[in-house]
Scaffold this motif. Structure first.
Motif, PDB file in Angstrom:
ATOM      1  N   ALA A 183       0.852  -1.186   0.000  1.00 31.80           N
ATOM      2  CA  ALA A 183       0.000   0.000   0.000  1.00 31.80           C
ATOM      3  C   ALA A 183       0.889   1.238   0.000  1.00 31.80           C
ATOM      4  CB  ALA A 183      -0.925   0.012   1.217  1.00 31.80           C
ATOM      5  N   VAL A 184       0.408   2.306  -0.613  1.00 28.79           N
ATOM      6  CA  VAL A 184       1.171   3.561  -0.674  1.00 28.79           C
ATOM      7  C   VAL A 184       0.246   4.729  -0.379  1.00 28.79           C
ATOM      8  CG1 VAL A 184       2.992   2.826  -2.256  1.00 28.79           C
ATOM      9  CG2 VAL A 184       0.820   3.610  -3.174  1.00 28.79           C
ATOM     10  N   THR A 185       0.819   5.780   0.141  1.00 28.31           N
ATOM     11  CA  THR A 185       0.072   7.012   0.386  1.00 28.31           C
ATOM     12  C   THR A 185       0.206   7.929  -0.821  1.00 28.31           C
ATOM     13  OG1 THR A 185       1.973   8.126   1.386  1.00 28.31           O
ATOM     14  CG2 THR A 185       0.557   6.808   2.848  1.00 28.31           C
ATOM     15  N   ALA A 241       3.656   9.352  -0.970  1.00 28.93           N
ATOM     16  CA  ALA A 241       4.683   8.451  -1.495  1.00 28.93           C
ATOM     17  C   ALA A 241       4.609   8.386  -3.016  1.00 28.93           C
ATOM     18  CB  ALA A 241       4.504   7.060  -0.892  1.00 28.93           C
ATOM     19  N   VAL A 242       3.398   8.340  -3.577  1.00 28.53           N
ATOM     20  CA  VAL A 242       3.249   8.323  -5.026  1.00 28.53           C
ATOM     21  C   VAL A 242       3.812   9.604  -5.631  1.00 28.53           C
ATOM     22  CG1 VAL A 242       1.595   8.254  -6.928  1.00 28.53           C
ATOM     23  CG2 VAL A 242       1.240   6.801  -4.938  1.00 28.53           C
ATOM     24  N   GLN A 243       3.539  10.736  -4.997  1.00 27.68           N
ATOM     25  CA  GLN A 243       4.045  12.009  -5.514  1.00 27.68           C
ATOM     26  C   GLN A 243       5.574  12.054  -5.462  1.00 27.68           C
ATOM     27  OE1 GLN A 243       2.226  14.334  -6.918  1.00 27.68           O
ATOM     28  NE2 GLN A 243       3.935  15.744  -7.304  1.00 27.68           N
ATOM     29  N   THR A 244       6.156  11.541  -4.380  1.00 23.46           N
ATOM     30  CA  THR A 244       7.620  11.503  -4.264  1.00 23.46           C
ATOM     31  C   THR A 244       8.223  10.641  -5.370  1.00 23.46           C
ATOM     32  OG1 THR A 244       7.507  11.821  -1.865  1.00 23.46           O
ATOM     33  CG2 THR A 244       9.534  10.870  -2.752  1.00 23.46           C
ATOM     34  N   ALA A 245       7.633   9.453  -5.595  1.00 23.60           N
ATOM     35  CA  ALA A 245       8.135   8.568  -6.649  1.00 23.60           C
ATOM     36  C   ALA A 245       7.945   9.194  -8.021  1.00 23.60           C
ATOM     37  CB  ALA A 245       7.412   7.223  -6.578  1.00 23.60           C
ATOM     38  N   PHE A 246       6.820   9.847  -8.229  1.00 29.03           N
ATOM     39  CA  PHE A 246       6.499  10.513  -9.491  1.00 29.03           C
ATOM     40  C   PHE A 246       7.543  11.584  -9.811  1.00 29.03           C
ATOM     41  CE2 PHE A 246       3.545  13.822 -11.485  1.00 29.03           C
ATOM     42  CZ  PHE A 246       3.593  13.243 -12.747  1.00 29.03           C
ATOM     43  N   GLU A 247       7.847  12.431  -8.846  1.00 23.38           N
ATOM     44  CA  GLU A 247       8.837  13.480  -9.056  1.00 23.38           C
ATOM     45  C   GLU A 247      10.236  12.889  -9.249  1.00 23.38           C
ATOM     46  OE1 GLU A 247       8.440  16.063  -5.712  1.00 23.38           O
ATOM     47  OE2 GLU A 247       6.482  16.854  -6.340  1.00 23.38           O
ATOM     48  N   GLY A 248      10.555  11.824  -8.499  1.00 20.05           N
ATOM     49  CA  GLY A 248      11.866  11.192  -8.647  1.00 20.05           C
ATOM     50  C   GLY A 248      12.050  10.554 -10.013  1.00 20.05           C
ATOM     51  N   ALA A 249      10.993   9.918 -10.538  1.00 20.78           N
ATOM     52  CA  ALA A 249      11.080   9.294 -11.863  1.00 20.78           C
ATOM     53  C   ALA A 249      11.248  10.341 -12.952  1.00 20.78           C
ATOM     54  CB  ALA A 249       9.837   8.447 -12.118  1.00 20.78           C
ATOM     55  N   ILE A 250      10.533  11.464 -12.827  1.00 15.75           N
ATOM     56  CA  ILE A 250      10.664  12.530 -13.827  1.00 15.75           C
ATOM     57  C   ILE A 250      12.064  13.133 -13.793  1.00 15.75           C
ATOM     58  CG2 ILE A 250       9.873  14.862 -14.411  1.00 15.75           C
ATOM     59  CD1 ILE A 250       7.066  13.996 -13.630  1.00 15.75           C
ATOM     60  N   ALA A 251      12.617  13.319 -12.594  1.00 13.46           N
ATOM     61  CA  ALA A 251      13.967  13.872 -12.474  1.00 13.46           C
ATOM     62  C   ALA A 251      15.005  12.968 -13.128  1.00 13.46           C
ATOM     63  CB  ALA A 251      14.306  14.086 -10.998  1.00 13.46           C
ATOM     64  N   ARG A 252      14.795  11.663 -13.047  1.00  8.17           N
ATOM     65  CA  ARG A 252      15.735  10.717 -13.660  1.00  8.17           C
ATOM     66  C   ARG A 252      15.438  10.483 -15.135  1.00  8.17           C
ATOM     67  NH1 ARG A 252      15.318   9.537  -8.413  1.00  8.17           N
ATOM     68  NH2 ARG A 252      17.094   8.580  -7.313  1.00  8.17           N
ATOM     69  N   LEU A 309      11.214   1.356 -10.118  1.00  2.00           N
ATOM     70  CA  LEU A 309      10.478   0.869  -8.968  1.00  2.00           C
ATOM     71  C   LEU A 309      10.729   1.807  -7.800  1.00  2.00           C
ATOM     72  CD1 LEU A 309      11.107  -2.998  -9.103  1.00  2.00           C
ATOM     73  CD2 LEU A 309       8.947  -1.812  -9.523  1.00  2.00           C
ATOM     74  N   ALA A 310       9.760   1.907  -6.919  1.00  2.00           N
ATOM     75  CA  ALA A 310       9.906   2.740  -5.730  1.00  2.00           C
ATOM     76  C   ALA A 310       9.453   1.947  -4.510  1.00  2.00           C
ATOM     77  CB  ALA A 310       9.090   4.030  -5.870  1.00  2.00           C
ATOM     78  N   ASP A 311       9.993   2.331  -3.328  1.00  2.00           N
ATOM     79  CA  ASP A 311       9.587   1.658  -2.100  1.00  2.00           C
ATOM     80  C   ASP A 311       8.330   2.316  -1.538  1.00  2.00           C
ATOM     81  OD1 ASP A 311      10.400   4.023  -0.894  1.00  2.00           O
ATOM     82  OD2 ASP A 311      12.294   3.202  -0.147  1.00  2.00           O
ATOM     83  N   ALA A 312       7.923   1.886  -0.350  1.00  2.00           N
ATOM     84  CA  ALA A 312       6.674   2.374   0.234  1.00  2.00           C
ATOM     85  C   ALA A 312       6.718   3.860   0.554  1.00  2.00           C
ATOM     86  CB  ALA A 312       6.349   1.576   1.500  1.00  2.00           C
ATOM     87  N   LYS A 313       7.923   4.435   0.667  1.00  2.00           N
ATOM     88  CA  LYS A 313       8.059   5.868   0.932  1.00  2.00           C
ATOM     89  C   LYS A 313       8.191   6.685  -0.352  1.00  2.00           C
ATOM     90  CE  LYS A 313      10.179   5.228   5.479  1.00  2.00           C
ATOM     91  NZ  LYS A 313      11.373   5.523   6.327  1.00  2.00           N
ATOM     92  N   GLY A 314       8.254   6.007  -1.501  1.00  2.00           N
ATOM     93  CA  GLY A 314       8.367   6.702  -2.772  1.00  2.00           C
ATOM     94  C   GLY A 314       9.786   6.900  -3.251  1.00  2.00           C
ATOM     95  N   GLN A 315      10.754   6.305  -2.565  1.00  2.00           N
ATOM     96  CA  GLN A 315      12.141   6.434  -2.981  1.00  2.00           C
ATOM     97  C   GLN A 315      12.447   5.437  -4.105  1.00  2.00           C
ATOM     98  OE1 GLN A 315      14.056   8.914  -1.756  1.00  2.00           O
ATOM     99  NE2 GLN A 315      12.222   9.480  -0.582  1.00  2.00           N
TER     100      GLN A 315
END
Length: 506
Positions: free
Chosen positions: A71-73, A76-87, A120-126
């Motif tokens: 499950a994700v909050t 966390a989705v927003q953090t992963a979303f921004e991290g994927a775009i940055a990469r 892939l991202a973990d539960a915290k969005g990293q």
């Protein structure tokens, strides 16, 4: 006056037995011709489709070392979303986010940019390592479009679905007694008769499944052609208007630069009615015209999902409830799920896999029966027998070798190249090896390569200390399957080495 004797009562005939013999012979010739013309492609598509049923399990197998996310909050989705775009680098057009599910406990992001990437991202969005799914991509694309250009490959696969459906129907019409003899098996006698009986019985026992698979496969493969015809007939050739009937149109394009789209207020506006967010599709996430589409799946509905399309300011500009679908929309939405068996959990997938292998056997045994009939009539075709044996066993061996290449290379191109190379090696072997020996070698090679794939996974993908128990289940299944094929080939070799029984003297 002596009454005339009563006539002997006749046994009632079923409808199939009333078909004229001439019609049956003509349909049988058509059934054989159709099967032979498309046999190799039907076999390959059925085999790859049977394996692709477990696409989610293979994704988990390939990412065994990645953290499980149940499950994700929204944060966390927003953090992963921004991290994927940055990469993802410049020019990000779309980001597709797959949220965790029971089948796939991962948070997966696919970035459509100058160079497509997935993370892939973990539960915290990293963002974490382990997002290479070359094997899963290989087997699904092999089934969907044969690794040809998407439009032409999908069209060809759709035509094969039509050919398979036609073969099933003609096979029933060509055998008037096929339902009456549904449980009649001639075992222990002629190999050709035994294989013909098994071919016909499998065709009857699983007929509803076979029709479902061929019909949905044809429909999914020919979607582009269907949409094109509807566009010409209804909208003067504008296919976008056809797609707009089912997919929300994007908002007005505004290419001005903007901060990364904020998904959190959109999450907050979704109804809390027990549905599970499956996917988030974002468009132009770093432009003022950015938008996001949320798909929400309800557990009590096989067909369709609710969709909510948001503008950048989190206002909804399109909303579609699956409960309001008409029959046609439900059929369209359920086609993919029904075709791959992605409903009902693991038991349904195992049933689909077994029935898919049965359909694969139908494709293989149909050609075997035709070749055996030629031998019995004194017109053997040894070159065709060798070519068919190379096809039947070269494909599973090539697919198993591709799994090894995918685990080692983490890239799709070497995976496809390995599959092609092994397929060509088997075809080249037809110059010297007879069909029976090719079959035994193919069985051993396939089993050995499956075992090597499991060993490679254990060595390179964290299989021994895998966080996801699915990796152990997949590896155990691979080891069992590999050993079965090797032992089965050994048993065939022993049986072939035994001298034929000598008839007793009169």
């Amino acid at each position: 006056m002596t009454p005339a004797p009563a006539s002997k009562p006749r046994k009632p005939k079923d409808l199939m037995s009333r078909i004229p013999a001439g019609f049956v012979r003509a349909v049988l010739r058509g059934h054989s011709s159709l099967g032979l013309a498309f046999a190799a492609l039907i076999y390959l598509i059925c085999l790859s489709g049977s394996i692709a049923v477990f696409a989610h399990e293979f994704q988990r197998w390939e990412s065994a070392a990645a953290p499980q996310v149940t499950a994700v909050t929204p944060d966390a989705v927003q953090t992963a979303f921004e991290g994927a775009i940055a990469r993802g680098g410049p020019g990000v057009e779309h980001v597709y986010i797959t949220l965790p599910s029971a089948d796939f406990p991962r948070l997966l992001l696919y970035v459509d940019a100058a160079e497509d990437r997935q993370y892939l991202a973990d539960a915290k969005g990293q963002i974490v390592e382990g997002s290479a799914f070359a094997w899963t991509e290989f087997i699904t694309r092999l089934h969907i479009n044969l690794h040809l250009p998407q439009m032409w490959g999908g069209f060809l696969v759709g035509l094969i679905g039509v050919a398979l459906l036609s073969s099933l129907i003609s096979g029933i019409l060509a055998h008037p007694r096929i339902f009456r003899d549904a449980f009649h098996l001639r075992l222990g006698g002629s190999k050709r008769l035994q294989e013909a009986d098994l071919h016909n019985r499998l065709g009857v026992w699983a007929l509803p499944f076979h029709i479902l698979i061929s019909l949905t496969g044809a429909f999914l493969g020919l979607t582009t052609i269907i949409v094109g015809v509807l566009g010409m007939a209804m909208f003067n050739g504008d296919v976008n208007k056809v797609y707009a009937l089912f997919i929300p149109a994007p908002p007005v394009d505004d290419p001005r630069a903007a901060p990364v789209l904020d998904l959190r207020p959109m999450f907050a506006k979704l109804p809390q009615d027990g549905g599970r967010i499956e996917y988030v599709f974002t468009e132009h996430p770093t432009e003022m015209g950015g938008a996001a589409l949320f798909n929400v799946k309800h557990p009590d509905r096989l067909a369709g999902t609710d969709s909510y399309a948001f503008r950048r300011d989190a206002t909804i500009y399109n909303e579609k409830q699956a409960a309001t679908n008409n029959l046609g929309e439900d059929i369209l939405a359920a086609s993919g799920t029904l075709h791959f068996g992605w409903f009902g959990g693991g038991i349904v997938k195992i049933v689909y896999f077994a029935l898919g292998l049965g359909l694969t056997y139908l494709a293989a045994s149909g050609v075997n029966i035709w070749l055996a009939r030629r031998r019995d009539k004194g017109r053997p075709a040894p070159s065709w027998e060798r070519a068919w044996a190379a096809t039947v066993w070269g494909q599973p061996a090539g697919i198993a070798a591709a799994a090894v290449a995918a685990l080692v290379a983490d890239a799709i191109v070497p995976t496809i190249a390995t599959w092609l190379a092994v397929s060509l090696v088997f075809l080249a072997a037809t110059i010297r090896l007879p069909a029976e020996r090719l079959s035994r070698i193919g069985s051993v090679a396939t089993g050995a390569l499956i075992l090597i794939a499991a060993a490679t996974h254990l060595a390179l993908r964290g299989g021994i200390g895998a966080a996801d128990g699915m990796a152990w289940i997949v590896n155990a299944a691979l080891i069992a399957g590999g050993l079965f094929l090797i032992l089965w080939a050994r048993r065939r070799s022993v049986a072939a080495a035994k001298p034929a029984p000598v008839a007793a003297a009169a």
